[in-house]
Structure formats: structure tokens, C-alpha cells
Write a protein that holds these residues in place. Structure first.
Motif, PDB file in Angstrom:
ATOM      1  N   THR A 109       0.835  -1.205   0.000  1.00 56.01           N
ATOM      2  CA  THR A 109       0.000   0.000   0.000  1.00 56.01           C
ATOM      3  C   THR A 109       0.868   1.251   0.000  1.00 56.01           C
ATOM      4  OG1 THR A 109      -1.823  -1.126   1.126  1.00 56.01           O
ATOM      5  CG2 THR A 109      -1.770   1.274   1.278  1.00 56.01           C
ATOM      6  N   ALA A 110       1.907   1.247   0.834  1.00 53.30           N
ATOM      7  CA  ALA A 110       2.836   2.380   0.860  1.00 53.30           C
ATOM      8  C   ALA A 110       3.518   2.539  -0.501  1.00 53.30           C
ATOM      9  CB  ALA A 110       3.879   2.185   1.957  1.00 53.30           C
ATOM     10  N   GLY A 111       3.854   1.416  -1.125  1.00 55.10           N
ATOM     11  CA  GLY A 111       4.468   1.459  -2.443  1.00 55.10           C
ATOM     12  C   GLY A 111       3.542   2.032  -3.500  1.00 55.10           C
ATOM     13  N   LYS A 112       2.271   1.690  -3.402  1.00 49.50           N
ATOM     14  CA  LYS A 112       1.291   2.209  -4.358  1.00 49.50           C
ATOM     15  C   LYS A 112       1.147   3.729  -4.226  1.00 49.50           C
ATOM     16  CE  LYS A 112      -3.328   1.350  -6.241  1.00 49.50           C
ATOM     17  NZ  LYS A 112      -3.628   2.766  -6.474  1.00 49.50           N
ATOM     18  N   ILE A 113       1.205   4.229  -2.993  1.00 50.57           N
ATOM     19  CA  ILE A 113       1.170   5.684  -2.786  1.00 50.57           C
ATOM     20  C   ILE A 113       2.332   6.329  -3.542  1.00 50.57           C
ATOM     21  CG2 ILE A 113       1.440   7.536  -1.085  1.00 50.57           C
ATOM     22  CD1 ILE A 113       0.000   5.719   0.920  1.00 50.57           C
ATOM     23  N   ALA A 114       3.524   5.735  -3.398  1.00 47.94           N
ATOM     24  CA  ALA A 114       4.708   6.283  -4.071  1.00 47.94           C
ATOM     25  C   ALA A 114       4.548   6.262  -5.583  1.00 47.94           C
ATOM     26  CB  ALA A 114       5.949   5.497  -3.661  1.00 47.94           C
ATOM     27  N   PRO A 119       5.116   9.798 -10.259  1.00 46.20           N
ATOM     28  CA  PRO A 119       5.227   9.092 -11.537  1.00 46.20           C
ATOM     29  C   PRO A 119       6.620   9.136 -12.169  1.00 46.20           C
ATOM     30  CG  PRO A 119       3.974  11.129 -11.774  1.00 46.20           C
ATOM     31  CD  PRO A 119       4.142  10.899 -10.308  1.00 46.20           C
ATOM     32  N   ALA A 120       7.411  10.141 -11.792  1.00 48.17           N
ATOM     33  CA  ALA A 120       8.762  10.247 -12.359  1.00 48.17           C
ATOM     34  C   ALA A 120       9.744   9.307 -11.674  1.00 48.17           C
ATOM     35  CB  ALA A 120       9.263  11.686 -12.258  1.00 48.17           C
ATOM     36  N   GLY A 121       9.374   8.759 -10.522  1.00 54.16           N
ATOM     37  CA  GLY A 121      10.274   7.867  -9.799  1.00 54.16           C
ATOM     38  C   GLY A 121      11.409   8.615  -9.125  1.00 54.16           C
ATOM     39  N   GLU A 148       9.744  -1.536  -7.857  1.00 53.64           N
ATOM     40  CA  GLU A 148      10.648  -2.120  -8.852  1.00 53.64           C
ATOM     41  C   GLU A 148       9.920  -2.456 -10.155  1.00 53.64           C
ATOM     42  OE1 GLU A 148      13.854  -4.154  -5.740  1.00 53.64           O
ATOM     43  OE2 GLU A 148      12.210  -5.334  -6.582  1.00 53.64           O
ATOM     44  N   LYS A 149       8.640  -2.798 -10.044  1.00 53.00           N
ATOM     45  CA  LYS A 149       7.870  -3.132 -11.242  1.00 53.00           C
ATOM     46  C   LYS A 149       7.783  -1.964 -12.223  1.00 53.00           C
ATOM     47  CE  LYS A 149       4.894  -6.629  -9.091  1.00 53.00           C
ATOM     48  NZ  LYS A 149       3.528  -6.920  -8.592  1.00 53.00           N
ATOM     49  N   THR A 150       7.885  -0.737 -11.717  1.00 48.02           N
ATOM     50  CA  THR A 150       7.771   0.440 -12.588  1.00 48.02           C
ATOM     51  C   THR A 150       9.057   0.704 -13.360  1.00 48.02           C
ATOM     52  OG1 THR A 150       8.572   2.070 -10.974  1.00 48.02           O
ATOM     53  CG2 THR A 150       6.223   1.466 -10.884  1.00 48.02           C
ATOM     54  N   GLY A 151      10.182   0.247 -12.841  1.00 48.70           N
ATOM     55  CA  GLY A 151      11.471   0.521 -13.458  1.00 48.70           C
ATOM     56  C   GLY A 151      11.930   1.960 -13.308  1.00 48.70           C
ATOM     57  N   LYS A 152      11.249   2.718 -12.455  1.00 49.31           N
ATOM     58  CA  LYS A 152      11.556   4.145 -12.323  1.00 49.31           C
ATOM     59  C   LYS A 152      12.184   4.511 -10.981  1.00 49.31           C
ATOM     60  CE  LYS A 152       7.773   5.563 -15.389  1.00 49.31           C
ATOM     61  NZ  LYS A 152       6.526   6.373 -15.494  1.00 49.31           N
ATOM     62  N   PHE A 153      12.241   3.568 -10.054  1.00 55.23           N
ATOM     63  CA  PHE A 153      12.775   3.853  -8.729  1.00 55.23           C
ATOM     64  C   PHE A 153      14.065   3.058  -8.503  1.00 55.23           C
ATOM     65  CE2 PHE A 153       8.281   4.802  -8.406  1.00 55.23           C
ATOM     66  CZ  PHE A 153       8.243   5.962  -7.631  1.00 55.23           C
ATOM     67  N   GLU A 154      14.994   3.677  -7.796  1.00 55.58           N
ATOM     68  CA  GLU A 154      16.275   3.039  -7.486  1.00 55.58           C
ATOM     69  C   GLU A 154      16.510   3.082  -5.976  1.00 55.58           C
ATOM     70  OE1 GLU A 154      21.083   3.634  -8.301  1.00 55.58           O
ATOM     71  OE2 GLU A 154      19.638   5.114  -9.034  1.00 55.58           O
ATOM     72  N   ALA A 178      24.969  12.559   2.175  1.00 57.43           N
ATOM     73  CA  ALA A 178      25.725  11.744   1.222  1.00 57.43           C
ATOM     74  C   ALA A 178      25.086  11.724  -0.163  1.00 57.43           C
ATOM     75  CB  ALA A 178      25.845  10.312   1.755  1.00 57.43           C
ATOM     76  N   GLN A 179      23.748  11.787  -0.185  1.00 59.70           N
ATOM     77  CA  GLN A 179      23.021  11.707  -1.467  1.00 59.70           C
ATOM     78  C   GLN A 179      21.879  12.728  -1.464  1.00 59.70           C
ATOM     79  OE1 GLN A 179      22.689   7.787  -3.375  1.00 59.70           O
ATOM     80  NE2 GLN A 179      23.061   6.888  -1.368  1.00 59.70           N
ATOM     81  N   PRO A 180      22.200  13.971  -1.733  1.00 63.30           N
ATOM     82  CA  PRO A 180      21.189  15.035  -1.659  1.00 63.30           C
ATOM     83  C   PRO A 180      20.080  14.929  -2.694  1.00 63.30           C
ATOM     84  CG  PRO A 180      23.266  15.872  -2.556  1.00 63.30           C
ATOM     85  CD  PRO A 180      23.540  14.502  -2.054  1.00 63.30           C
ATOM     86  N   ASP A 181      20.236  14.039  -3.685  1.00 64.46           N
ATOM     87  CA  ASP A 181      19.207  13.905  -4.707  1.00 64.46           C
ATOM     88  C   ASP A 181      18.196  12.794  -4.400  1.00 64.46           C
ATOM     89  OD1 ASP A 181      21.122  11.936  -5.026  1.00 64.46           O
ATOM     90  OD2 ASP A 181      21.030  11.939  -7.226  1.00 64.46           O
ATOM     91  N   ILE A 182      18.159  12.342  -3.142  1.00 65.60           N
ATOM     92  CA  ILE A 182      17.141  11.356  -2.748  1.00 65.60           C
ATOM     93  C   ILE A 182      15.755  11.924  -3.052  1.00 65.60           C
ATOM     94  CG2 ILE A 182      16.011  10.303  -0.731  1.00 65.60           C
ATOM     95  CD1 ILE A 182      18.430   8.769  -1.324  1.00 65.60           C
ATOM     96  N   ALA A 183      14.909  11.094  -3.680  1.00 64.46           N
ATOM     97  CA  ALA A 183      13.558  11.540  -4.030  1.00 64.46           C
ATOM     98  C   ALA A 183      12.519  11.098  -2.998  1.00 64.46           C
ATOM     99  CB  ALA A 183      13.166  11.003  -5.402  1.00 64.46           C
ATOM    100  N   LEU A 184      12.784   9.968  -2.321  1.00 63.86           N
ATOM    101  CA  LEU A 184      11.784   9.407  -1.412  1.00 63.86           C
ATOM    102  C   LEU A 184      12.424   8.690  -0.247  1.00 63.86           C
ATOM    103  CD1 LEU A 184       8.827   8.500  -0.719  1.00 63.86           C
ATOM    104  CD2 LEU A 184       9.235   6.530  -2.216  1.00 63.86           C
ATOM    105  N   PHE A 185      11.903   8.979   0.943  1.00 61.00           N
ATOM    106  CA  PHE A 185      12.231   8.196   2.142  1.00 61.00           C
ATOM    107  C   PHE A 185      11.001   7.377   2.509  1.00 61.00           C
ATOM    108  CE2 PHE A 185      15.293  11.685   2.761  1.00 61.00           C
ATOM    109  CZ  PHE A 185      16.445  10.961   3.068  1.00 61.00           C
TER     110      PHE A 185
END
Length: 280
Positions: A109-114, A119-121, A148-154, A178-185
């Protein structure tokens, strides 16, 4: 009981038990697995009629169930799997029931919210609960596969937050440095999500935060935009329902030993934030 979620379960248990005429001995393991072992041994020595367990360590908790069963004392688990690295449906032998949120489904469910809201991942970091808790693996499992199914998140980082806002804030600060470009926690509890959102604000980051639990502070953070979303849990009601079920065990009318019992845990975003009434 120093953490708000299990404290809410405990209050639900105590209130319902009192209403049903049961005497409750409440012991706080203080997140210490060895102390919980001693606590359960004390209860067995007192020859209590039954034990409701909120496990500190999934692996070690098998010893507690085995000891209770050997002593002829009914035992059930609330909000915690017994036995490490086992599917949720594989309820540990000896438990009369396992009353729990479907942690795997909650992660999905949390993954679906993301996926829906981003949509850009982008790059993802997971802020985990304390080591030893089965929820750490279970809440991550389908969250990861959904993204992972979307192929847009790392997935680029995992750090423990130990279920507390303070440790999660420190973990997120370190990851952002260390990684200021993190998109999601993805914080595996709302307490940690709120702590992480403070780190995001302090760093002037555009990272989003998703939590789990539907806590008062988590729902407030979703409402004001500090968190992207959460998953609504009901710990107080869980405690109440566990007592009602356990009453049947004590009465000898429980006919489904080893049953897994879950309840609905919907995803919450700003669009439906009023649908989750916090219980912790």
C-alpha cells in the motif's frame, strides 16, 4: 511501552480486559528481548491463565511460546510475528492466534502511494525499524517489489531508525548529506517518518516521505504536506479485539488454534486524510 504504538495496544488490552472482568498483569520489556524472556518466565511462574504477547524479537519469541505451551498456558501474539523469516500466514505452532496488521500488504500500500504520487520515480532510501522485528523485513518486501515493477525507482540506502523520530531524523540527515538527490524516504513507522520529514526540511530537500501507522503526528504531517502518505493502523482497537478473541480461548470455545487474523489498513494521502482517525 515507551513507544506510542505498543502503548496504544496495551491500553486497548487493559481497557477491554477491565470491561470484561479480567485481571491484567502488564509487563514492559522496554525493547529488550532478554527482559521479555524473563517477563514471560515470571508470568509462567505466577501460573497466569493466559499470555498476550507483543514480541520484541521475532526469533527469540519462539522460546516464549514454547515455554508457555509446555506450562499449559494459552498464548497469543498481537502485532508481532513469532519466528523469524517466515511467511505471515505461517503462524508459529503453539500460538492460539496471531492478531496482526498484514505487514506485507501495508508495504505494498505504501508502495502504491509512491507510484501514484511520484510518476517520475527517483532514488529511494528506507528507514528501518529496530533489528530483530519481523516488521522490518515484512514492511519492506512488497514496498520494494511494487516500486521495482515500474522501473523508475532506485533503492540506494537503508538505515535503522529504531522506531524513534530522533534516530530516524539523524539517519535521514546522514543519507541526505551523502546523497542530496534522494527523491523518497520510506520510513517504516510514522514516528520515524515525522523525524525524517524534519531532516528533509532542514536540508531544504524536495524529498518525499511515506510512513506507516496512521499516528496522530503522522496524520498531521500528511495533512500539512510534511509527509506524502501513510498506512492507517488501529492499535487501540487491535488490543480490544485481541482480548475479545482471547476470552474465547480461556472459555474453551476457541476452535481455530494457530489462526491468522488481520484487518484492513488503507493508504492515506492528503486527499483522504480525514478517513483515518489516529489511535496512537
Amino acid at each position: 511501552m515507551s513507544v506510542t504504538f505498543p502503548a496504544a495496544i496495551g491500553k486497548g488490552i487493559a481497557d477491554e480486559a477491565k470491561a470484561m472482568g479480567f485481571d491484567v498483569v502488564e509487563l514492559d520489556a522496554q525493547f529488550n528481548a532478554d527482559k521479555q524472556v524473563n517477563d514471560v518466565q515470571d508470568l509462567i511462574s505466577q501460573k497466569v491463565d493466559g499470555i498476550l504477547l507483543i514480541p520484541v524479537d521475532a526469533g527469540l519469541s519462539t522460546r516464549l511460546v514454547d515455554a508457555a505451551v509446555k506450562a499449559g498456558i494459552p498464548i497469543a501474539s498481537v502485532h508481532g510475528q513469532v519466528g523469524a523469516d517466515r511467511p505471515l500466514a505461517d503462524v508459529y505452532k503453539g500460538l492460539d492466534f496471531l492478531y496482526i496488521e498484514d505487514e506485507v500488504a501495508a508495504g505494498a500500500t505504501a508502495g502504491k502511494i509512491a507510484v501514484d504520487q511520484m510518476p517520475a520515480g527517483g532514488k529511494v532510501a528506507i528507514i528501518e525499524g529496530q533489528a530483530g522485528f519481523a516488521e522490518v523485513q515484512l514492511r519492506a518486501q512488497d514496498f520494494k517489489t511494487t516500486l521495482e515493477k515500474t522501473g523508475k525507482f532506485e533503492f540506494v540506502a537503508n538505515q535503522p531508525g529504531d522506531w524513534t523520530a530522533e534516530k530516524a531524523q539523524a539517519a535521514c540527515q546522514g543519507i541526505l548529506a551523502a546523497q542530496p538527490d534522494i527523491a523518497l524516504f520510506y520510513a517504516q513507522s510514522d514516528d520515524m517518518g515525522v523525524g525524517c520529514s524534519k531532516a528533509v526540511k532542514a536540508a531544504n530537500s524536495a524529498a518525499k516521505v511515506i510512513g506507516v501507522g496512521g499516528s496522530k503526528t503522522g496524520i498531521e504531517a500528511v495533512a500539512n504536506g510534511d509527509m506524502l502518505g501513510t498506512v492507517c493502523y488501529k492499535p487501540f482497537s487491535s488490543g480490544q479485539e485481541a482480548v475479545k478473541l482471547f476470552a474465547k480461548v480461556l472459555e474453551g470455545t476457541w476452535t481455530e488454534p494457530g489462526k491468522l487474523i488481520t484487518y484492513d489498513t488503507p493508504g492515506i494521502t492528503k486527499a483522504n486524510v480525514d478517513s483515518c482517525t489516529p489511535q496512537w
